[in-house]
Design an enzyme around this catalytic site. Sequence first.
Site, PDB file in Angstrom:
ATOM      1  N   CYS A   1      -1.995  25.142 -25.065  1.00 33.39           N
ATOM      2  CA  CYS A   1      -1.780  24.894 -26.302  1.00 33.39           C
ATOM      3  C   CYS A   1      -3.268  26.378 -27.193  1.00 33.39           C
ATOM      4  O   CYS A   1      -4.454  26.449 -26.505  1.00 33.39           O
ATOM      5  CB  CYS A   1      -1.858  23.597 -27.564  1.00 33.39           C
TER       6      CYS A   1
ATOM      7  N   CYS B   1      -4.079  26.105 -31.124  1.00 34.33           N
ATOM      8  CA  CYS B   1      -4.608  25.613 -31.931  1.00 34.33           C
ATOM      9  C   CYS B   1      -5.665  25.604 -31.823  1.00 34.33           C
ATOM     10  O   CYS B   1      -5.988  25.892 -33.147  1.00 34.33           O
ATOM     11  CB  CYS B   1      -3.944  24.144 -32.397  1.00 34.33           C
TER      12      CYS B   1
ATOM     13  N   CYS C   1      -0.956  26.834 -33.554  1.00 35.74           N
ATOM     14  CA  CYS C   1      -0.238  26.439 -32.159  1.00 35.74           C
ATOM     15  C   CYS C   1       0.401  27.587 -31.588  1.00 35.74           C
ATOM     16  O   CYS C   1       1.075  27.459 -30.736  1.00 35.74           O
ATOM     17  CB  CYS C   1       0.791  25.145 -32.174  1.00 35.74           C
TER      18      CYS C   1
ATOM     19  N   LYS D   1       7.242  15.657 -29.983  1.00 32.91           N
ATOM     20  CA  LYS D   1       5.978  16.148 -30.390  1.00 32.91           C
ATOM     21  C   LYS D   1       5.825  15.123 -31.860  1.00 32.91           C
ATOM     22  O   LYS D   1       6.664  16.941 -32.300  1.00 32.91           O
ATOM     23  CB  LYS D   1       5.015  16.321 -30.071  1.00 32.91           C
TER      24      LYS D   1
ATOM     25  N   ARG E   1      -8.164  16.321 -34.524  1.00 36.22           N
ATOM     26  CA  ARG E   1      -8.293  17.437 -34.814  1.00 36.22           C
ATOM     27  C   ARG E   1      -9.892  17.693 -35.225  1.00 36.22           C
ATOM     28  O   ARG E   1     -10.549  18.318 -35.208  1.00 36.22           O
ATOM     29  CB  ARG E   1      -7.634  17.268 -36.121  1.00 36.22           C
TER      30      ARG E   1
ATOM     31  N   ARG F   1       1.851  21.420 -39.325  1.00 31.40           N
ATOM     32  CA  ARG F   1       2.342  21.815 -38.521  1.00 31.40           C
ATOM     33  C   ARG F   1       3.593  21.074 -38.729  1.00 31.40           C
ATOM     34  O   ARG F   1       4.446  21.347 -37.354  1.00 31.40           O
ATOM     35  CB  ARG F   1       2.103  20.827 -37.345  1.00 31.40           C
TER      36      ARG F   1
ATOM     37  N   GLU G   1      15.496  17.412 -28.128  1.00 29.79           N
ATOM     38  CA  GLU G   1      14.277  18.162 -27.525  1.00 29.79           C
ATOM     39  C   GLU G   1      14.124  17.597 -25.881  1.00 29.79           C
ATOM     40  O   GLU G   1      13.602  18.609 -25.209  1.00 29.79           O
ATOM     41  CB  GLU G   1      12.965  17.626 -28.389  1.00 29.79           C
TER      42      GLU G   1
ATOM     43  N   LYS H   1       5.157  11.508 -28.601  1.00 35.27           N
ATOM     44  CA  LYS H   1       3.875  10.980 -28.741  1.00 35.27           C
ATOM     45  C   LYS H   1       3.814  11.267 -30.666  1.00 35.27           C
ATOM     46  O   LYS H   1       4.485  12.333 -30.878  1.00 35.27           O
ATOM     47  CB  LYS H   1       2.592  12.839 -28.752  1.00 35.27           C
TER      48      LYS H   1
ATOM     49  N   SER I   1      -5.299   9.725 -31.000  1.00 35.38           N
ATOM     50  CA  SER I   1      -6.505   9.649 -31.388  1.00 35.38           C
ATOM     51  C   SER I   1      -6.588   8.529 -32.625  1.00 35.38           C
ATOM     52  O   SER I   1      -6.972   7.656 -33.142  1.00 35.38           O
ATOM     53  CB  SER I   1      -7.064  10.589 -32.211  1.00 35.38           C
TER      54      SER I   1
ATOM     55  N   TYR J   1      -7.067   6.798 -24.516  1.00 33.50           N
ATOM     56  CA  TYR J   1      -8.445   6.733 -24.979  1.00 33.50           C
ATOM     57  C   TYR J   1      -9.264   6.033 -24.436  1.00 33.50           C
ATOM     58  O   TYR J   1     -11.072   5.669 -24.174  1.00 33.50           O
ATOM     59  CB  TYR J   1      -9.402   7.406 -26.265  1.00 33.50           C
TER      60      TYR J   1
HETATM   61  C1  PBG Z   1      -2.779  20.227 -29.677  1.00 37.90           C
HETATM   62  C2  PBG Z   1      -2.609  18.333 -30.079  1.00 37.90           C
HETATM   63  C3  PBG Z   1      -3.108  17.735 -30.606  1.00 37.90           C
HETATM   64  C4  PBG Z   1      -2.894  16.457 -29.915  1.00 37.90           C
HETATM   65  C5  PBG Z   1      -2.808  17.092 -28.200  1.00 37.90           C
HETATM   66  N1  PBG Z   1      -2.409  18.274 -28.446  1.00 37.90           N
HETATM   67  C6  PBG Z   1      -2.638  17.511 -32.099  1.00 37.90           C
HETATM   68  C7  PBG Z   1      -2.258  18.649 -33.379  1.00 37.90           C
HETATM   69  O1  PBG Z   1      -1.572  19.116 -32.073  1.00 37.90           O
HETATM   70  O2  PBG Z   1      -2.469  19.016 -34.013  1.00 37.90           O
HETATM   71  C8  PBG Z   1      -3.167  15.316 -30.619  1.00 37.90           C
HETATM   72  C9  PBG Z   1      -4.055  14.606 -30.211  1.00 37.90           C
HETATM   73  C10 PBG Z   1      -4.028  12.773 -30.570  1.00 37.90           C
HETATM   74  O3  PBG Z   1      -3.987  13.026 -31.144  1.00 37.90           O
HETATM   75  O4  PBG Z   1      -4.920  12.837 -29.664  1.00 37.90           O
HETATM   76  N2  PBG Z   1      -1.390  20.300 -30.063  1.00 37.90           N
END
Ligand code: PBG
Length: 332
Positions: free
Chosen positions: A127, A129, A137, A202, A212, A224, A240, A255, A281, A320
């Site tokens: 990615c 970002c 991104c 996603k 982030r 986003r 998708e 996700k 996260s 995690y």
């Molecule tokens: C990058 C990305 C993100 C996550 C994984 N890859 C963040 C986003 O899309 O802003 C999130 C992972 C997480 O929250 O644990 N694009």
Amino acid sequence: MTSGLIQRGFPQVRLRRLRRTPALRELVQETRLSVEDLIYPLFVQPGSGLKSPVASMPGVFRFSPDLLLEEVAAAVDLGILAVLLFGLPHYKDELGTAAYDDQGIVQETVRMLKKHFPDLVVITDVCLCGYTSHGHCGVVRDGEVDNDQTLPLIAEIALSHARAGADIVAPSDMMDGRVKAIREKLDAHGFSQVAILAYAAKFASAFYGPFREAADSSPGFGDRRSYQMNPANRREALQEVLLDVAEGADLVMVKPALAYLDVIREVRETVLCPVVAYNVSGEYSLVKAAAAEGWVDERQVVLEILTGIKRAGADLIITYFAKDAAQWLRQG
Ligand code: PBG
């Protein structure tokens, strides 16, 4: 098939019979979580001797490569088969050039990991970002993220990760056509063996907040929602997924996980390839915060959540909690 169950009822039918002892319960357990199901996400930053805590994710750190090696060794010892790498570059610019630098932080780390752990499955997040000055991104043109200008850059990132030795590249940008662009690029350069894990469904989620902070990847303006999915849409998620499979994805991801268990189930029933769920996260931080207050039993809650994600249909779970869960599963 279900008619027997419907016709007979209590007192002949007593479902508690099979719940009576631990052995009976174990015998008829339908879903089993195991360490092989877990993928451990890791943040790597340039430097040495660094293990910087992420305030909103207690227990998660940004490691310099030398200390990351120790963390991965511990994970491998616990039986974890795969890691997912996120890099923090030492510079950011408009086009995220540090993301496709062969000497970049992720590329260096992949080479190092494959040297020390040749059997470890190394997955890289693909990615822009974390690498762009604006935090989006993709390439920003006239205040918008330009899909088609982003594709070559995303493919370039994937190629440099493949060159470094990544087993699986995982595009998370949500541009249309990126799986195809990556597959073509990899194949044209002799990396037909490198697999693609598409962040297929996603969603634009508030559950990414703590990530982030960890990856320093917040968008500098706007949000986003012009590329990540509307959390309200289920059918679109299947579109998708089907498009990504058609473009050549080897594995597909849903996700986040917890607010999207129905999507995981439906994706599992729609495609034949492995389905991956990302326990993101924010889902981690919620549990950590409640556990720190003594409001929930962390171990039990985590194992229940991961089992639930698997029961929903995920073959693999990015979490995690991977190391903790591996340890708890080992203890039985
Ligand atoms: C990058 C990305 C993100 C996550 C994984 N890859 C963040 C986003 O899309 O802003 C999130 C992972 C997480 O929250 O644990 N694009």
